[in-house]
Design an enzyme around this catalytic site. Structure first.
Site, PDB file in Angstrom:
ATOM      1  N   SER A 157      32.621  41.544  31.593  1.00  0.00           N
ATOM      2  CA  SER A 157      33.804  42.135  30.948  1.00  0.00           C
ATOM      3  C   SER A 157      33.484  42.557  29.516  1.00  0.00           C
ATOM      4  O   SER A 157      33.946  43.601  29.041  1.00  0.00           O
ATOM      5  CB  SER A 157      34.958  41.124  30.913  1.00  0.00           C
ATOM      6  OG  SER A 157      35.308  40.735  32.215  1.00  0.00           O
ATOM      7  N   SER A 158      32.671  41.738  28.834  1.00  0.00           N
ATOM      8  CA  SER A 158      32.299  42.058  27.456  1.00  0.00           C
ATOM      9  C   SER A 158      31.414  43.309  27.421  1.00  0.00           C
ATOM     10  O   SER A 158      31.579  44.180  26.550  1.00  0.00           O
ATOM     11  CB  SER A 158      31.569  40.861  26.842  1.00  0.00           C
ATOM     12  OG  SER A 158      31.316  41.080  25.485  1.00  0.00           O
TER      13      SER A 158
ATOM     14  N   LYS B 133      32.501  34.827  25.703  1.00  0.00           N
ATOM     15  CA  LYS B 133      33.706  34.083  25.295  1.00  0.00           C
ATOM     16  C   LYS B 133      33.706  32.703  25.932  1.00  0.00           C
ATOM     17  O   LYS B 133      33.043  32.479  26.967  1.00  0.00           O
ATOM     18  CB  LYS B 133      34.994  34.824  25.668  1.00  0.00           C
ATOM     19  CG  LYS B 133      35.211  35.122  27.169  1.00  0.00           C
ATOM     20  CD  LYS B 133      35.851  34.004  27.970  1.00  0.00           C
ATOM     21  CE  LYS B 133      36.003  34.369  29.451  1.00  0.00           C
ATOM     22  NZ  LYS B 133      36.102  33.251  30.369  1.00  0.00           N
TER      23      LYS B 133
ATOM     24  N   GLY C  34      31.436  31.979  33.762  1.00  0.00           N
ATOM     25  CA  GLY C  34      32.744  31.864  33.102  1.00  0.00           C
ATOM     26  C   GLY C  34      32.675  32.236  31.638  1.00  0.00           C
ATOM     27  O   GLY C  34      33.531  31.846  30.837  1.00  0.00           O
ATOM     28  N   LEU C  35      31.647  33.009  31.269  1.00  0.00           N
ATOM     29  CA  LEU C  35      31.457  33.396  29.864  1.00  0.00           C
ATOM     30  C   LEU C  35      31.864  34.842  29.602  1.00  0.00           C
ATOM     31  O   LEU C  35      31.749  35.331  28.477  1.00  0.00           O
ATOM     32  CB  LEU C  35      29.988  33.174  29.460  1.00  0.00           C
ATOM     33  CG  LEU C  35      29.529  31.703  29.531  1.00  0.00           C
ATOM     34  CD1 LEU C  35      28.016  31.604  29.371  1.00  0.00           C
ATOM     35  CD2 LEU C  35      30.234  30.878  28.438  1.00  0.00           C
TER      36      LEU C  35
ATOM     37  N   GLY D 263      30.606  37.744  30.481  1.00  0.00           N
ATOM     38  CA  GLY D 263      29.567  38.719  30.116  1.00  0.00           C
ATOM     39  C   GLY D 263      29.823  40.125  30.649  1.00  0.00           C
ATOM     40  O   GLY D 263      29.716  41.099  29.901  1.00  0.00           O
TER      41      GLY D 263
ATOM     42  N   PRO E 183      24.461  34.468  30.714  1.00  0.00           N
ATOM     43  CA  PRO E 183      24.292  34.189  32.138  1.00  0.00           C
ATOM     44  C   PRO E 183      25.474  34.698  32.959  1.00  0.00           C
ATOM     45  O   PRO E 183      26.609  34.743  32.465  1.00  0.00           O
ATOM     46  CB  PRO E 183      24.203  32.661  32.219  1.00  0.00           C
ATOM     47  CG  PRO E 183      24.066  32.174  30.837  1.00  0.00           C
ATOM     48  CD  PRO E 183      24.485  33.248  29.895  1.00  0.00           C
ATOM     49  N   VAL E 184      25.178  35.060  34.187  1.00  0.00           N
ATOM     50  CA  VAL E 184      26.182  35.624  35.106  1.00  0.00           C
ATOM     51  C   VAL E 184      26.778  34.484  35.951  1.00  0.00           C
ATOM     52  O   VAL E 184      26.110  33.494  36.216  1.00  0.00           O
ATOM     53  CB  VAL E 184      25.469  36.665  36.008  1.00  0.00           C
ATOM     54  CG1 VAL E 184      26.393  37.201  37.070  1.00  0.00           C
ATOM     55  CG2 VAL E 184      24.890  37.789  35.161  1.00  0.00           C
TER      56      VAL E 184
ATOM     57  N   ASP F  72      39.817  40.467  31.703  1.00  0.00           N
ATOM     58  CA  ASP F  72      39.379  39.986  30.387  1.00  0.00           C
ATOM     59  C   ASP F  72      38.880  41.104  29.468  1.00  0.00           C
ATOM     60  O   ASP F  72      38.549  40.848  28.308  1.00  0.00           O
ATOM     61  CB  ASP F  72      38.215  38.987  30.544  1.00  0.00           C
ATOM     62  CG  ASP F  72      38.629  37.704  31.249  1.00  0.00           C
ATOM     63  OD1 ASP F  72      39.833  37.508  31.469  1.00  0.00           O
ATOM     64  OD2 ASP F  72      37.736  36.903  31.565  1.00  0.00           O
TER      65      ASP F  72
END
Ligand code: C5P
Length: 299
Positions: free
Chosen positions: A106-107, A14, A101-102, A104, A97-98, A136
């Site tokens: 949580s997704s 996200k 702030g994307l 990952g 990437p870890v 998230d």
């Protein structure tokens, strides 16, 4: 168990199109107003039932050793809620990437819950589990374009999903969410009006580039001050033709928005040449729980 099989699910990253913090709560978390948006950068998870206990096999980016992995925590909570002995292997191809702030981790957790719901078939209340696993995770069960409030777990999904070309770039540094929140002070807080207005305009069908003045991120200033590399990356992205360039969540990734695929590809090439990790793609309306989100065999 309803099915003794395996399913493969994508877990999209996200970006936050807007992110304002209203203040700190007595439980230590911050109340926020954000517009979440899923993009086509995705991890892939294959969940296979069987064996004893839970096993995670990772390919691609390494996931941090610190603390319990969110996939395993999600799977553990799912089996517990279902009243079934935990027995599954999760094969995770990590492309997000870890520390960027994307979202990952949580997704991946949300995708694990959706996959298990599909193959175990226990009809568990996934929203209740999601909020316990991370702020998230509830968003990633739905995906698309959504307004997040509270810790980010109170969601209103837009009937009109945003769309457009996006380039995501990451400098060679990771930022933990807790560290970024620690950089905020009362001077960072705002009332959430710009982000709520952004969500209303997107719901009315406005194009994202026509709402550029409403795109704000509370972390932009503090993260740029602490990490000049992030400020430099944002400048480089604007120079390479981005109409808008913003920090994603609490960083360290920066995303740019573009009117066309050509402009986005041009920017991606310019930044790749400077050595940044890059993804060029599009915003997507994707949920791992939707029937087209899960592929695979159920025996
Ligand atoms: O909920 P999650 O585990 O993703 O949050 C990670 C950390 O980020 C929390 O421990 C907290 O320090 C911070 N956080 C916050 N307010 C939020 C979300 C996260 O302070 N709304």
């Amino acid at each position: 168990m309803a099915n003794d099989g395996a399913v493969t699910v994508r877990a999209c990253a996200k970006i936050n199109l807007g992110l304002e913090v209203l203040g700190q709560r007595s439980d230590g978390y911050h109340d926020l107003v954000t517009v979440f948006q899923t993009v086509d950068l995705a991890d892939e998870l294959t969940v296979t039932l069987g064996g004893h206990g839970l096993r995670l096999v990772v390919e691609g980016f390494a996931v941090p050793d610190s603390g319990e992995n969110l996939c395993l925590r999600a799977a553990g909570r799912y089996f517990e809620a279902a009243g079934v002995e935990p027995a599954a292997t999760i094969a995770l191809v990590k492309r997000i990437p870890v520390g960027a702030g994307l979202g990952g981790g949580s997704s991946d957790a949300a995708a694990t819950l959706c996959a298990l719901q599909r193959i175990v078939g226990a009809g568990v209340d996934l929203d209740a589990l999601a909020a316990e696993i991370g702020s998230d995770v509830a968003f990633f069960l739905r995906g698309g374009t959504a307004l997040g409030e509270g810790r980010g777990e109170r969601l209103t999904t837009s009937s009109q999903a945003a769309s457009g070309y996006v380039v995501i770039a990451k400098p060679d540094l990771c930022i933990s969410t807790a560290e970024a929140y620690g950089l905020l002070g009362p001077e960072s807080y705002s009332d959430g009006a710009a982000t709520r207005r952004l969500f209303e305009r997107l719901q009315d069908g406005a194009g994202l580039l026509d709402c550029a003045d409403l795109l704000v991120n509370v972390f932009a200033r503090v993260v740029a001050a602490r990490y000049p590399e992030v400020a430099a990356l944002r400048e480089a992205m604007l120079e390479a033709g981005a109409a808008v360039a913003m920090l994603s969540g609490s960083g360290s990734a920066v995303f740019g928005l573009f009117a066309g695929a050509g402009e986005a590809e041009h920017c991606a090439q310019a930044l790749r040449a400077k050595g940044y990790w890059i993804h060029a793609g599009e915003m997507v309306n994707y949920s791992p729980c939707a029937s087209d989100g899960v592929r695979g065999e159920q025996r």
